[in-house]
Design an enzyme around this catalytic site. Structure first.
Site, PDB file in Angstrom:
ATOM      1  N   SER A  32       3.304   0.953  -8.937  1.00  7.88           N
ATOM      2  CA  SER A  32       3.515   2.388  -8.874  1.00  7.88           C
ATOM      3  C   SER A  32       4.706   2.822  -9.727  1.00  7.88           C
ATOM      4  O   SER A  32       4.634   2.760 -10.949  1.00  7.88           O
ATOM      5  CB  SER A  32       3.664   2.809  -7.422  1.00  7.88           C
ATOM      6  OG  SER A  32       3.406   4.176  -7.275  1.00  7.88           O
TER       7      SER A  32
ATOM      8  N   ASP B 254      -7.647   5.239  -6.917  1.00  7.18           N
ATOM      9  CA  ASP B 254      -6.309   5.832  -6.792  1.00  7.18           C
ATOM     10  C   ASP B 254      -6.198   7.074  -7.672  1.00  7.18           C
ATOM     11  O   ASP B 254      -6.565   7.033  -8.851  1.00  7.18           O
ATOM     12  CB  ASP B 254      -5.263   4.801  -7.205  1.00  7.18           C
ATOM     13  CG  ASP B 254      -3.845   5.318  -7.100  1.00  7.18           C
ATOM     14  OD1 ASP B 254      -3.569   6.155  -6.226  1.00  7.18           O
ATOM     15  OD2 ASP B 254      -2.993   4.879  -7.903  1.00  7.18           O
TER      16      ASP B 254
ATOM     17  N   CYS C 281      -1.741   7.327  -9.488  1.00  8.33           N
ATOM     18  CA  CYS C 281      -1.526   6.489 -10.676  1.00  8.33           C
ATOM     19  C   CYS C 281      -2.903   5.982 -11.111  1.00  8.33           C
ATOM     20  O   CYS C 281      -3.197   4.791 -11.037  1.00  8.33           O
ATOM     21  CB  CYS C 281      -0.589   5.328 -10.378  1.00  8.33           C
ATOM     22  SG  CYS C 281       1.079   5.798  -9.920  1.00  8.33           S
TER      23      CYS C 281
ATOM     24  N   HIS D 116      -4.676   2.596  -4.227  1.00  8.91           N
ATOM     25  CA  HIS D 116      -3.406   2.369  -4.914  1.00  8.91           C
ATOM     26  C   HIS D 116      -2.888   0.942  -4.743  1.00  8.91           C
ATOM     27  O   HIS D 116      -2.392   0.346  -5.690  1.00  8.91           O
ATOM     28  CB  HIS D 116      -2.392   3.373  -4.357  1.00  8.91           C
ATOM     29  CG  HIS D 116      -1.084   3.421  -5.070  1.00  8.91           C
ATOM     30  ND1 HIS D 116      -0.931   3.988  -6.317  1.00  8.91           N
ATOM     31  CD2 HIS D 116       0.152   2.991  -4.707  1.00  8.91           C
ATOM     32  CE1 HIS D 116       0.333   3.900  -6.684  1.00  8.91           C
ATOM     33  NE2 HIS D 116       1.014   3.302  -5.722  1.00  8.91           N
ATOM     34  N   GLU D 117      -2.998   0.394  -3.540  1.00  9.99           N
ATOM     35  CA  GLU D 117      -2.457  -0.936  -3.249  1.00  9.99           C
ATOM     36  C   GLU D 117      -3.587  -1.962  -3.377  1.00  9.99           C
ATOM     37  O   GLU D 117      -4.220  -2.353  -2.392  1.00  9.99           O
ATOM     38  CB  GLU D 117      -1.832  -0.966  -1.856  1.00  9.99           C
ATOM     39  CG  GLU D 117      -0.657  -0.001  -1.723  1.00  9.99           C
ATOM     40  CD  GLU D 117      -0.004  -0.058  -0.348  1.00  9.99           C
ATOM     41  OE1 GLU D 117      -0.478  -0.811   0.527  1.00  9.99           O
ATOM     42  OE2 GLU D 117       0.989   0.659  -0.139  1.00  9.99           O
TER      43      GLU D 117
END
Length: 605
Positions: A247, A471, A474, A523-524
């Site tokens: 990130s 995501d 980002c 995202h993760e």
């Protein structure tokens, strides 16, 4: 002046989290204010001082206070695998929390990897517990083994940085958090709920730029490495060093690596004392690297993503595009920020691409760059949060997302866990005071990071960019644009990312550089697709092609295939909004991701 949203303050509180911009953070990635609200709803809790803490002094005169939490059943409980947690005391006002895990494979010979989350001000224990660390935390606050932990193949170090993040502190303060800004309040300002890290005033040492954070992290790493043999760990002097991040780590990774590399040269040349590192790889997951390149992809991803989701209507889309390209709009203001740096003597180097300290320490530059960051965030990125109703970190989910769950925050506030870690502070997973410090300098807009990437690649270090394709904050459209901006990469093509016979994404690779789009991941990435994430990590560290791990990396290794990653997924409707229905949906989502951890990793990964 830029157009400003009336909700600038609330919008800015969400930057990258976990990297970190919306009206509020989603439920799965709380800000310091949201975490603090949990304490406001509970009775006061002031942790006791930890007992039986061991103290050692390194050859570089750095004090390390530590315990071995695995012995108390905290997190890594694999037989024979040690872990160490505590503080690296760099100065009277710099106490950095660390958590180190030996490799489950061969700690004496396996490499060392430093993991950093983003924010700025988001703790790296987010990555430890939600993503790639040795354990997961269940709803009943029990620690269970993560079979896809990255310490399967590497010794892993997690740092709570910059100082003031997580359990790291400059000073300890009794107080609480403002329910709106998330800022720390002392007992003269509000009723106390606990003991928390506090920061010195900026002119006395608070870190407010990525470059300053890199310098601080280098000193912490040197202190840790010098003391490592004294920890009774099975780890020898690591042969290879890796830095992986996420990130806002798109800033941290390149800048930290470049600073580490320059300092390492001085050590190798006997210019300064220290412990040299053998640099191997840099990994960046869903990183924000260069706003000038990536910002244009916010409105595009909102309506043209590969899930068939149109998050807002054409009117909002047109507004975001106009705000980006108009006179005095986002891109124009980024140019003004960079022009301001060019007007400062010695403000830009490397063909006028890299900001120097002469520029970043100038208050006038701070104003210009902060103005640009606000304009871009409030008017190009944030319309999605106002009108989209979709998840910030996963467009398939609702705005108030439930994944990943944040059970680890409560777990780290259990008295027995805190004692096992050697801490006496209440835990929050993000520090908004650090976020605001970075926000005030305009660090988000600085140009340095893509230039740093090019220098890193030129030095022979492997660089892996990987992006979950669901995501928003980002998004992979912007990450792909970053990859194509780097030399010779446009000549490559996409190949399937394969692990144990399953296609998890698409990869482009040229020599030491790769870009990976991971399917059905927010995202993760290591949370959503733990198998694929471990494969990307393992192959990068061991110098094999990322696509399938069957070919050693050479200088001219070139992936072949289509120029575009065209995989699409079915449209995903939002779940029911009724409380009972939403709770049932939430439980099913968490259970589905938890099931991914049931099968052990394939030896062919």
């Amino acid at each position: 002046m830029a157009i400003r949203s009336l909700l600038t303050l609330a919008s800015a509180a969400l930057l990258l989290a976990g990297p970190s911009t919306a009206l509020k953070w989603p439920a799965h990635k709380p800000t310091a204010k949201q975490t603090a609200a949990k304490f406001l709803d509970k009775r006061q809790y002031f942790p006791a001082n930890a007992t039986d803490v061991k103290t050692i002094t390194s050859p570089t005169n750095v004090t390390i206070r530590y315990k071995m939490p695995g012995e108390a059943g905290v997190c890594e409980t694999t037989p024979g695998v040690n872990s160490y947690a505590g503080y690296i005391d760099m100065a009277p006002n710099v106490h950095m929390f660390f958590w180190f895990f030996e490799s489950r494979n061969d700690p004496a010979n396996d490499p060392l990897t430093l993991w950093l989350n983003g924010g700025p001000g988001s703790d790296s224990l987010i990555g430890l517990f939600q993503e790639l660390g040795p354990c997961r935390i269940t709803e009943d606050l029990k620690s269970v083994i993560n079979p896809y932990s990255w310490n399967n193949v590497s010794n892993m170090l997690f740092l709570s940085q910059p100082v003031g993040t997580g359990f790291s502190y400059q000073e300890e303060g009794i107080g609480s958090f403002d329910a709106y800004t998330g800022a720390f309040l002392n007992t003269s300002q509000a009723n106390a709920t606990g003991r928390y890290p506090t920061l010195d005033p900026i002119d006395l040492g608070t870190i407010d730029t990525t470059d300053l954070a890199a310098e601080a992290a280098w000193h912490v790493m040197q202190g840790f490495l010098s003391a490592l043999p004294s920890l009774d760990a099975k780890v020898g002097c690591p042969k290879e060093f890796n830095l992986w991040t996420e990130s806002y780590g798109g800033h941290y990774g390149p800048a930290f690596w470049n600073h580490f590399y320059q300092q390492n040269l001085l050590i190798v040349n006997d210019t300064i004392p220290g412990y040299a590192l053998n640099f191997n790889s840099l990994g960046i997951g869903n990183g924000i690297i260069d706003e000038m390149i990536q910002v244009s992809y916010y409105p595009e991803f909102a309506i043209n993503n590969t899930y068939g989701i149109k998050a807002y209507n054409d009117t909002v889309y047109s507004y975001a595009k106009f705000a980006n390209y108009m006179f005095n709009g986002c891109l124009n203001q980024i140019d003004l920020c960079r022009s301001a740096a060019a007007g400062i003597n010695g403000g830009l180097v490397n063909n006028d691409q890299t900001f120097t300290y002469a520029a970043t320490s100038n208050p006038d530059l701070d104003v210009a760059c902060q103005e640009a960051a606000d304009m871009c965030r409030d008017n190009v990125e944030s319309p999605y949060y106002f009108y989209g109703e979709r998840g910030v970190y996963d467009i398939r989910h609702p705005y108030n997302d439930v994944t990943p769950p944040t059970y680890f925050v409560d777990y780290l506030n259990l008295p027995d866990v805190q004692n096992a870690l050697g801490v006496n502070l209440n835990y929050t997973d993000a520090n908004n005071d650090i976020y605001w410090a970075f926000q005030s300098t305009g660090d988000f807009i600085y140009t340095n990071f893509i230039e740093d990437l090019e220098m890193i690649l030129a030095s022979g270090v492997r660089v892996s960019l990987y992006y979950g394709d669901a995501d928003y904050i980002c998004n992979w459209f912007g990450g792909q644009a970053i990859s194509l901006a780097l030399a010779q990469f446009a000549a490559t093509g996409y190949q399937p990312l394969m692990y144990d016979g399953v296609e998890y994404g698409e990869v482009r690779q040229y020599g030491n550089f790769s870009f990976t789009r991971v399917y059905e991941s927010g995202h993760e990435v290591p949370y959503y697709q733990p198998q694929a994430a471990l494969a990307v990590f393992n192959r990068t560290l061991n110098h094999f092609n990322v696509a399938d791990g069957t070919m050693p990396v050479t200088a001219n290794l070139t992936s072949s295939g289509p120029a575009n990653a065209t995989h699409t997924a079915p449209f995903v409707a939002l779940p029911p909004t009724g409380s009972a229905s939403f709770a049932a949906w939430s439980s099913s989502v968490i259970a589905s991701y938890s099931s991914l951890d049931n099968e052990p990793p394939s030896p062919t990964g």
